[in-house]
Write an enzyme that holds these catalytic residues in place. Structure first.
Site, mmCIF file in Angstrom:
data_model
loop_
_atom_site.group_PDB
_atom_site.id
_atom_site.type_symbol
_atom_site.label_atom_id
_atom_site.label_comp_id
_atom_site.label_asym_id
_atom_site.label_seq_id
_atom_site.Cartn_x
_atom_site.Cartn_y
_atom_site.Cartn_z
ATOM 1 N N GLU A 1 -37.921 2.059 128.305
ATOM 2 C CA GLU A 1 -39.026 1.262 127.761
ATOM 3 C C GLU A 1 -40.240 1.844 127.314
ATOM 4 O O GLU A 1 -40.484 2.995 128.104
ATOM 5 C CB GLU A 1 -39.248 0.133 129.005
ATOM 6 C CG GLU A 1 -40.540 -0.740 128.416
ATOM 7 C CD GLU A 1 -41.123 -1.578 129.627
ATOM 8 O OE1 GLU A 1 -40.744 -1.095 130.785
ATOM 9 O OE2 GLU A 1 -41.582 -2.567 129.407
ATOM 10 N N ASN B 1 -43.762 -5.442 122.931
ATOM 11 C CA ASN B 1 -42.886 -4.492 123.703
ATOM 12 C C ASN B 1 -41.377 -4.447 122.974
ATOM 13 O O ASN B 1 -40.651 -5.468 123.544
ATOM 14 C CB ASN B 1 -43.009 -4.720 125.188
ATOM 15 C CG ASN B 1 -42.314 -3.586 126.229
ATOM 16 O OD1 ASN B 1 -41.652 -2.932 125.509
ATOM 17 N ND2 ASN B 1 -42.976 -3.903 127.206
ATOM 18 N N LYS C 1 -39.544 -7.882 123.712
ATOM 19 C CA LYS C 1 -39.434 -8.205 125.042
ATOM 20 C C LYS C 1 -39.796 -9.862 125.296
ATOM 21 O O LYS C 1 -41.208 -10.070 124.748
ATOM 22 C CB LYS C 1 -40.199 -7.237 126.243
ATOM 23 C CG LYS C 1 -40.112 -7.440 127.521
ATOM 24 C CD LYS C 1 -41.296 -6.528 128.294
ATOM 25 C CE LYS C 1 -40.993 -6.797 130.044
ATOM 26 N NZ LYS C 1 -41.868 -5.156 130.484
ATOM 27 N N GLU D 1 -49.456 -6.408 130.551
ATOM 28 C CA GLU D 1 -48.438 -6.751 129.260
ATOM 29 C C GLU D 1 -48.862 -7.884 128.783
ATOM 30 O O GLU D 1 -48.638 -8.033 127.594
ATOM 31 C CB GLU D 1 -46.931 -6.832 130.095
ATOM 32 C CG GLU D 1 -46.412 -5.230 130.527
ATOM 33 C CD GLU D 1 -45.000 -5.170 130.511
ATOM 34 O OE1 GLU D 1 -44.487 -4.968 131.617
ATOM 35 O OE2 GLU D 1 -44.292 -5.487 129.512
ATOM 36 N N CYS E 1 -36.908 -4.046 130.827
ATOM 37 C CA CYS E 1 -37.350 -4.178 132.070
ATOM 38 C C CYS E 1 -37.514 -5.240 133.029
ATOM 39 O O CYS E 1 -36.533 -5.795 133.485
ATOM 40 C CB CYS E 1 -38.864 -3.482 131.699
ATOM 41 S SG CYS E 1 -39.603 -3.138 133.403
ATOM 42 N N ASN F 1 -40.109 0.711 133.100
ATOM 43 C CA ASN F 1 -41.194 1.442 133.926
ATOM 44 C C ASN F 1 -41.452 0.592 135.100
ATOM 45 O O ASN F 1 -42.380 -0.457 134.984
ATOM 46 C CB ASN F 1 -42.374 1.560 133.007
ATOM 47 C CG ASN F 1 -42.058 2.434 131.595
ATOM 48 O OD1 ASN F 1 -43.143 3.289 131.429
ATOM 49 N ND2 ASN F 1 -41.316 2.263 130.976
HETATM 50 N N1 ING Z 1 -42.474 -3.559 134.968
HETATM 51 C C1 ING Z 1 -41.880 -4.238 136.354
HETATM 52 C C2 ING Z 1 -40.374 -4.753 136.400
HETATM 53 O O1 ING Z 1 -40.104 -5.878 136.210
HETATM 54 C C3 ING Z 1 -42.352 -5.828 138.154
HETATM 55 C C4 ING Z 1 -42.924 -5.374 136.802
HETATM 56 C C5 ING Z 1 -42.099 -4.829 139.195
HETATM 57 C C6 ING Z 1 -42.348 -7.198 138.326
HETATM 58 C C7 ING Z 1 -41.589 -5.359 140.466
HETATM 59 C C8 ING Z 1 -41.754 -7.463 139.500
HETATM 60 C C9 ING Z 1 -41.547 -6.759 140.535
HETATM 61 O O2 ING Z 1 -39.587 -3.910 136.541
HETATM 62 C C10 ING Z 1 -42.039 -4.056 133.852
HETATM 63 N N2 ING Z 1 -42.585 -3.295 133.024
HETATM 64 O O3 ING Z 1 -41.712 -5.093 133.545
#
Ligand code: ING
Length: 325
Positions: free
Chosen positions: A47, A107, A124, A143, A173, A198
């Site tokens: 991503e 995205n 996304k 985001e 993601c 990411n």
């Molecule tokens: N990053 C993370 C993901 O869903 C996240 C944000 C991390 C949300 C951990 C909840 C828990 O992997 C992106 N870019 O969506």
């Protein structure tokens, strides 16, 4: 007749805020050269693979954030990647920040045929984080500030990939955490889900404790479940490492329709993992336990599309208490 595909996941190490696109593109071309040497026919990149994970940085003026977006694909900066794909006859998936001619921001991920033609585009849908500066957070996750919710649904297309034809789809993601997204792809007989991410290695919210090892566990659990429950392969590819002091985890994986991890990255740097996929494996799940037309009951699933949030359930009480049972 078995259809086989040699699939590569090209994990990227960190991209620092000050580094230009040519740095990332150069590294991606080198990974594609390695993929060619190892016989891969398709490469999946992460991503937002061209820049640092910029949603961690707050910009008051959105126009100032346009630096992070691509208004042309390919552009001069990304042309070397398209040239390498043509040279090696390799198709590739690329995640990037898209700015449309009308000024809309998404995205986005694309799958590009070796000819340079964009075969499939996805924007996304599940945008985590927040839209305004959050002073209580250790790190921002903006985001919802920088991107609109994707407006292309979850498309699947049957296209030439490598020496065969494959039903391909994409997630980005946070999408991987939502089973509905996988099922919409599964209902279109997806065989390969290309997915970049990411993901911070530490919980960026100050609320509650989450053991660090669970961050990777949840990521793998989501992808393995998605593949098993929709009888498909997936390449889940990280941008990893420490970007300007902020750590993203790696652990990129290639998963088969049984939910088994076929290959996993073991570093948090640029790393290529490759797996030989027998696409005929998709037919087993799709014709038995996940034979959707034989076993699904949409009439019982109404809440899934009728509700956004959850609702409080009715309270049970013993018979004869005069209250609803
Ligand atoms: N990053 C993370 C993901 O869903 C996240 C944000 C991390 C949300 C951990 C909840 C828990 O992997 C992106 N870019 O969506």
């Amino acid at each position: 007749m078995s259809r086989r595909l040699t699939l590569a996941a090209a994990q990227l190490g960190p991209i620092q805020r000050a580094e230009g696109r040519e740095v990332a593109v150069g590294r991606m071309v080198r990974l594609m050269e390695t993929a060619h040497r190892r016989g891969a026919e398709v490469v999946v990149y992460p991503e937002l693979a061209l820049t640092t994970f910029f949603p961690r940085w707050y910009e008051e003026d959105l126009a100032a954030a346009d630096y992070w977006f691509e208004s042309a694909m390919p552009s001069d900066a990304t042309a070397p990647l398209f040239a390498a794909a043509r040279k090696f006859g390799i198709g590739f998936h690329l995640g990037f920040a898209e700015r449309t001619p009308e000024g809309r921001r998404f995205n986005t991920a694309i799958y590009v045929h070796p000819s340079g033609e964009v075969v499939l585009k996805y924007r996304k849908v599940h945008l985590p984080g927040h839209a305004e500066y959050a002073p209580d957070r250790r790190v921002q996750h903006l985001e919802k500030r920088y991107f609109e919710v994707g407006d292309l649904g979850f498309p699947v297309v049957r296209a030439p990939v490598g020496g065969t034809e494959v039903n391909i789809g994409m997630l980005i993601c946070n999408d991987r955490r939502w089973p509905e997204a996988w099922r919409v792809l599964g209902l279109q007989q997806v065989e390969l889900v290309m997915l970049g991410y990411n993901t911070p290695s530490l919980n960026m919210e100050n609320r509650g404790f989450e053991a660090h090892h669970l961050r990777v566990f949840h990521s793998h659990l989501s992808v393995q479940a998605g593949c098993y429950q929709n009888a498909c392969f997936a390449a889940a590819v990280a941008k990893a490492g420490t970007e300007d002091g902020h750590e993203l985890f790696g652990h990129s994986i290639i998963v088969n329709p049984q939910g088994e991890i076929m290959a996993q990255a073991t570093s948090w740097h640029d790393e290529l993992i490759v797996a030989d996929c027998d696409l005929a494996m998709c037919a087993l799940g799709r014709s038995t336990i996940f034979n959707f037309s034989a076993h699904r009951r949409p009439e019982a699933y109404e809440r899934i599309t009728a509700q956004v949030g959850s609702v409080v359930p009715p309270v049970w009480s013993p018979c004869g208490s005069g209250r609803d049972s």
